[in-house]
Write an enzyme that holds these catalytic residues in place. Sequence first.
Site, short mmCIF file in Angstrom:
data_model
loop_
_atom_site.label_atom_id
_atom_site.label_comp_id
_atom_site.label_asym_id
_atom_site.label_seq_id
_atom_site.Cartn_x
_atom_site.Cartn_y
_atom_site.Cartn_z
N GLY A 62 21.53 -30.80 -10.31
CA GLY A 62 22.15 -31.68 -9.32
C GLY A 62 23.51 -32.16 -9.76
O GLY A 62 24.47 -32.19 -8.97
N ASP A 63 23.63 -32.52 -11.02
CA ASP A 63 24.91 -32.98 -11.56
C ASP A 63 25.95 -31.87 -11.55
O ASP A 63 27.11 -32.09 -11.15
CB ASP A 63 24.73 -33.48 -12.99
CG ASP A 63 24.03 -34.83 -13.05
OD1 ASP A 63 24.61 -35.82 -12.60
OD2 ASP A 63 22.88 -34.88 -13.54
#
Length: 398
Positions: free
Chosen positions: A169-170
């Site tokens: 996600g990051d």
Amino acid sequence: MSKPNQGALSGLRVVELGQLLAGPFCGQLLGDMGAEVIKVEPPGKGDPMRDWGQGKEKVQWEVIARNKKSVTANLRLPEGQDIVRKLIGTADILIENFKPGTLEKWRLAPDDLLLEFPGLIIARMSGYGQNGPYSARAGFGGIGEAMGGWRYIVGDPDRPPARMGISIGDTLCATYGCIGVLAALQSREKTGKGQVIDTALYEAVLQVMEGLIPEYDHNGFIRERSGSILPGIAPSNVYRCKDGHFMIGANGDAIFARLAQAMDQPELAEDELYATHIARGNNQKVLDDIVNAWTERLTVDELERAMTEYSIPAGRVYTAPDMLADPHFSAREAIVEVETKRFGKLKMQNAVPKFSETPSSIRSPAPAVPGQDNGEVFSTLFGWDNAKQMELEQKGVI
């Protein structure tokens, strides 16, 4: 280590205020492409990423902080805020991934910065974006993966949602932030104006969810966890061998016909149960069992030779040692050896993508300590002498 900078972004300066993953990974991408990245860390321990990673010694920092200079500034003090504002005034791009409102609290509101520095490009990465009812909530990559739909569909159907073994996600958020910066640079070439790029973790994840939303909107279909397969895409799975596992993707009609020949079962390609994409998808479990029964009689080497001979998309399931031993990784320099300050020679992934005219590169190792480059940066950009810097250091400002 210092290599010539031929990167596409050579001549641009980035100030990186983020910590941990999203902001710093965006900085890594821009730095690999030639930008000068000045990372601002809090005095003392610095970015928590310095202590992240697996194994006895934490080396993940060496990847995400490569091609960066480290300076320190205490953003909780007005003098520290003034230093960062002065630094931003020398830059083309500002990266930050704090909770929305934090820059404003530090007297670094983007609207104010753009009034003072109209060409500045500001990349903001956060859990939920800069506005909306959830914007003030704290958000990490895993939360964005859950809200964006990723976590729900990952794992086996009879178990709770799983996660990928990295912070996807990051890094997705950072990658879209980087794309935004590159587009904003092109826009600035035409208009002379900078702008704010607002990238939310959950929206970055949502962006790669393929047909998940329209499939529900039009068909009422909700994707579920399906383990190692994509439902309806067959055969495409990891199959068992005598000595390991092997990935085969033979879901196209012509490719499946070649797989059937390799298996010495050419009749499978003519069987109405497997002759078409739809038919294979409807009989996915049975077909996977048939393929597994064949691969189990072969070693990984034998299966790889067969897949290469019949031109079938397939490959080994690699771990790090496999990558380091593979001649293709070596030929493409996908992994390079970097002389680091803390750990000596360290192998890591190279910059990507490859450019024919303006090659990206790893020109300098990660800063060994927070503020390693205070002297160089502050004297070069601000003209500060050692006495000025010592005074600020004693005050806890840097």
